[in-house]
Design a protein around this motif. Sequence first.
Motif, short mmCIF file in Angstrom:
data_model
loop_
_atom_site.label_atom_id
_atom_site.label_comp_id
_atom_site.label_asym_id
_atom_site.label_seq_id
_atom_site.Cartn_x
_atom_site.Cartn_y
_atom_site.Cartn_z
N GLY A 188 1.60 2.42 -10.77
CA GLY A 188 0.82 2.17 -9.57
C GLY A 188 -0.13 1.00 -9.74
N LEU A 189 -0.64 0.53 -8.62
CA LEU A 189 -1.60 -0.57 -8.62
C LEU A 189 -3.00 -0.05 -8.97
CD1 LEU A 189 -0.49 -2.27 -5.28
CD2 LEU A 189 -0.05 -3.14 -7.58
N PRO A 190 -3.83 -0.88 -9.56
CA PRO A 190 -5.24 -0.50 -9.77
C PRO A 190 -5.90 -0.18 -8.43
CG PRO A 190 -4.71 -2.47 -11.02
CD PRO A 190 -3.53 -2.21 -10.13
N ASN A 191 -6.87 0.71 -8.46
CA ASN A 191 -7.52 1.14 -7.22
C ASN A 191 -8.09 -0.02 -6.41
OD1 ASN A 191 -6.94 3.82 -7.59
ND2 ASN A 191 -8.87 4.29 -8.61
N TRP A 192 -8.70 -0.99 -7.09
CA TRP A 192 -9.36 -2.07 -6.36
C TRP A 192 -8.33 -2.95 -5.64
CZ3 TRP A 192 -8.53 -7.26 -7.28
CH2 TRP A 192 -7.88 -7.61 -8.46
N ILE A 193 -7.15 -3.09 -6.24
CA ILE A 193 -6.10 -3.86 -5.57
C ILE A 193 -5.59 -3.09 -4.36
CG2 ILE A 193 -3.77 -4.79 -5.79
CD1 ILE A 193 -4.35 -5.49 -8.64
N VAL B 258 0.83 -1.20 0.00
CA VAL B 258 0.00 0.00 0.00
C VAL B 258 0.87 1.26 0.00
CG1 VAL B 258 -1.58 1.38 1.40
CG2 VAL B 258 -2.02 -1.05 1.07
N VAL B 259 1.90 1.25 0.82
CA VAL B 259 2.76 2.43 0.95
C VAL B 259 3.45 2.78 -0.36
CG1 VAL B 259 4.86 3.33 2.04
CG2 VAL B 259 3.13 2.17 3.43
N ILE B 260 3.95 1.77 -1.08
CA ILE B 260 4.73 2.05 -2.29
C ILE B 260 3.96 1.76 -3.58
CG2 ILE B 260 6.87 1.56 -1.08
CD1 ILE B 260 7.00 -1.11 -2.56
N GLY B 261 2.72 1.28 -3.46
CA GLY B 261 2.01 0.86 -4.67
C GLY B 261 0.81 1.69 -5.06
N ILE B 262 0.28 2.48 -4.12
CA ILE B 262 -0.89 3.30 -4.42
C ILE B 262 -0.46 4.55 -5.19
CG2 ILE B 262 -2.84 4.54 -3.42
CD1 ILE B 262 -2.92 1.52 -3.08
N VAL B 263 -1.20 4.90 -6.20
CA VAL B 263 -0.82 6.02 -7.07
C VAL B 263 -0.58 7.33 -6.31
CG1 VAL B 263 -1.58 7.50 -8.98
CG2 VAL B 263 -1.90 5.02 -9.11
N PRO B 264 -1.48 7.76 -5.41
CA PRO B 264 -1.20 9.01 -4.67
C PRO B 264 0.09 8.93 -3.85
CG PRO B 264 -3.50 8.41 -4.45
CD PRO B 264 -2.82 7.24 -5.08
N HIS B 265 0.38 7.75 -3.29
CA HIS B 265 1.62 7.59 -2.53
C HIS B 265 2.83 7.68 -3.45
CE1 HIS B 265 -0.67 5.13 0.78
NE2 HIS B 265 -1.07 6.38 0.68
N ILE B 266 2.73 7.07 -4.62
CA ILE B 266 3.84 7.13 -5.58
C ILE B 266 4.08 8.57 -6.01
CG2 ILE B 266 4.61 6.42 -7.89
CD1 ILE B 266 2.97 3.86 -7.52
#
Length: 216
Positions: free
Chosen positions: A107-112, A86-94
């Motif tokens: 980034g990962l898809p939102n649902w993931i 979650v920390v390194i994979g969510i688009v806003p975090h990236i």
Amino acid sequence: MSLLEFARGPAIHASLILLVGGILLRLLGVLLLTRGADLSRPRDAFGNFKGYRTVFSRAWPSDEFTTATRYQTAVAYAFHLATLAVVIGIVPHIEFITSLTGLSWPGLPNWIGVALGTIALASLIALILRRLGKPAVYNSTVEDFITWVIVALPLITGLMAFAHVGPRYETMLALHILSAALLFAYFPFSKLMHAFWFIFSRAQSGLAYAHKGVRI
């Protein structure tokens, strides 16, 4: 200055300074600790090298303890891995990391991301309930309870912000950022430092075992 502007500006940047400075200071303190002379040669000629293998080889319990610790180990791994993703994979975090370092990745898809955040929060709650159910085994302290709350808050507020649950989105996002800032500032001065300490503790145990001829 609005709450969101404060969270995105002074709060998160001050907490990052505390996070990095505190971690470096504590690591420096460990590395500068005086070490007595090594008066006994390891029985294994490569004992020192094998000692550091314990950093990785002890990432899973020995066979003798696998059954007794299976639940704790599996849930703990689920929490740590899901949280890291979650920390390194969510688009806003990236995007936030990119603004600080210039580094970027897909980034990962939102649902993931939502699924991983839910797994991280659920596994954290499961670990807490297990500790509460076995107080004689885990001997939890007040600091443990405080740490659980501080770790859980970014997960809870992040999921609420994404789902548009609770206050208006801008307020919920500000609370999420502030909860992350609190976690960053708290991290170096708490048991969360085990994220770094485990390297030193396992390596030290491996070196001690090597002197005794223990198979590592």
